[in-house]
Design an enzyme around this catalytic site. Structure first.
Site, PDB file in Angstrom:
ATOM      1  N   SER A 174      70.695  18.149  16.219  1.00 51.39           N
ATOM      2  CA  SER A 174      72.085  17.751  15.998  1.00 51.39           C
ATOM      3  C   SER A 174      72.420  16.607  16.945  1.00 51.39           C
ATOM      4  O   SER A 174      71.737  15.584  16.934  1.00 51.39           O
ATOM      5  CB  SER A 174      73.032  18.946  16.182  1.00 51.39           C
ATOM      6  N   THR A 175      73.415  16.766  17.812  1.00 50.38           N
ATOM      7  CA  THR A 175      73.852  15.669  18.671  1.00 50.38           C
ATOM      8  C   THR A 175      72.699  15.135  19.514  1.00 50.38           C
ATOM      9  O   THR A 175      72.034  15.883  20.213  1.00 50.38           O
ATOM     10  CB  THR A 175      74.985  16.141  19.595  1.00 50.38           C
ATOM     11  N   HIS A 196      71.999  17.273  11.624  1.00 51.89           N
ATOM     12  CA  HIS A 196      73.406  17.289  11.251  1.00 51.89           C
ATOM     13  C   HIS A 196      73.913  15.852  11.135  1.00 51.89           C
ATOM     14  O   HIS A 196      74.008  15.133  12.126  1.00 51.89           O
ATOM     15  CB  HIS A 196      74.239  18.034  12.297  1.00 51.89           C
ATOM     16  N   ASP A 206      73.250  26.582  15.681  1.00 48.71           N
ATOM     17  CA  ASP A 206      72.560  26.467  14.398  1.00 48.71           C
ATOM     18  C   ASP A 206      71.058  26.320  14.622  1.00 48.71           C
ATOM     19  O   ASP A 206      70.607  25.462  15.371  1.00 48.71           O
ATOM     20  CB  ASP A 206      73.095  25.255  13.625  1.00 48.71           C
ATOM     21  N   MET A 227      74.422  20.425  19.885  1.00 46.19           N
ATOM     22  CA  MET A 227      75.441  21.369  20.310  1.00 46.19           C
ATOM     23  C   MET A 227      75.495  22.541  19.337  1.00 46.19           C
ATOM     24  O   MET A 227      75.298  22.381  18.137  1.00 46.19           O
ATOM     25  CB  MET A 227      76.800  20.656  20.365  1.00 46.19           C
TER      26      MET A 227
END
Length: 357
Positions: free
Chosen positions: A170-171, A196, A292, A289
């Site tokens: 993600s991030t 993401h 997930d 973050m």
């Protein structure tokens, strides 16, 4: 409570006003300045010392990417890009992430003011995440991300799609995924990736990776046979799943509801890998973050997969790997630059393992 100090840089007075309204409505953040262009932003950065800078992608007087590059070299700080959802905008955003921006949020296509107000929760969450990101100074002449140590040669070269690499991030994940894939040899096992990212950006990301890597990288379309030396990226509109069709692995797209507030979701991909690939898969969870991927990675482990997590020091945000480690889903934790080598060494040692369905 110490508030997150935010500096807004955008040439649109409307966007500046709406962003200011959104940010100041949050109890834990405040706008300490607004600037219509990068030149005005330089002075405000010195005056206000913000925790987060929101930066429009296309800026007057000085190109936004030029400003970001100078900023990350001279005064590294957490930057959240505010991007338009266009082909050009997505390509520039990908470049901004390469230059050190932590994340991005898209501007709405239609009614800007009402659309931005609907984005209040998303924007606030992105700012909070960005404020906690680990920022590293970029110095001239530093080795590029792909100039990491060479992979150990495979003792048993893989020529079958039976083994798979399953990645979630993600991030900070766009750069982490790039740094991971760029080390893989052209004959590596097939790779499935969930990052993401909203619809409209995943194709540009996949195309950029395809130009940089030895392997072929594409946005998954669904129904493709998973081949060695190929990577398939979840599109921003759908969950990516791994399924079996006879002796072959195939991709499947699913537009079901978000999982852990995400579509595509890492948990959905990992769960499908547990069911369809079991011990023939290696799971890799990278910077991001939230949680997930933790539950799905634990399912992969129970199904016999070998799992690795990126370590805290090399993560932009140590959230998803931390949750996976805490759940007991991982076998090993390593810096980002070591992960591709460890994956390939594992496959070299287990390359003759028979597939069990």
């Amino acid at each position: 409570m110490t508030k997150i100090k935010v500096l807004i840089v955008d040439d649109s007075a409307l966007i500046r006003g709406v962003m200011k309204e959104i940010i100041n409505s949050q109890p834990d953040m405040e706008v300490v300045g607004v600037a219509p262009d990068p030149l005005a932003a330089r002075d405000l950065i010195k005056q206000t010392n913000p925790d987060v800078l929101t930066l429009d992608v296309e800026m007057p007087k000085m190109d936004g990417l030029e400003f970001l590059e100078k900023l990350m070299r001279l005064r590294p700080m957490p930057v959240l890009m505010v991007s338009t959802l266009t082909e050009r905008g997505s390509e520039i955003t990908m470049r901004a992430l390469e230059l050190g921006a932590v994340d991005f949020v898209t501007k709405p296509k239609i009614s800007i003011q009402s659309g931005m107000l609907e984005y209040t929760d998303l924007i606030a969450e992105k700012i909070r995440i960005t404020s906690r990101a680990r920022i590293k100074q970029r110095t001239p002449g530093a080795a590029p991300a792909h100039a990491v140590g060479p992979l150990a040669p495979l003792r048993n070269p893989l020529t079958s799609s039976e083994k798979l690499i399953i990645i979630g991030a993600s991030t900070g994940g766009t750069e982490a995924i790039k740094d991971f894939l760029i080390q893989l040899p052209s004959d590596c096992p097939g790779v499935l990736i969930t990052q993401h990212m909203p619809e409209g950006f995943t194709r540009s990301f996949a195309n950029r990776l395809d130009k940089l890597c030895k392997i072929s990288v594409k946005e998954a379309e669904g129904g493709e046979r998973v081949l060695p030396g190929h990577a398939y990226l979840a599109p921003g509109h759908s969950h990516l799943m791994l399924v079996r069709s006879g002796a072959n692995y195939m991709t499947r797209l699913d537009q079901g509801p978000p999982v852990n507030r995400h579509r595509p979701s890492v948990d959905v991909l990992f769960h499908s890998a547990a069911v369809s690939a079991g011990k023939n898969a290696v799971g890799v969870i990278l910077t991001g973050m939230g949680k997930d991927g933790a539950a799905g990675m634990l399912e992969m482990k129970k199904a016999g997969a070998y799992n690795l997590a990126q370590d805290e020091a090399s993560c932009v945000v140590f959230g998803m790997p931390k949750e996976a480690i805490a759940s007991g889903a991982t076998h090993d934790v390593a810096p980002l630059h070591e992960l591709p080598g460890r994956v390939m060494e594992f496959f070299a040692a287990h390359g003759n393992r028979a597939m069990r369905v």
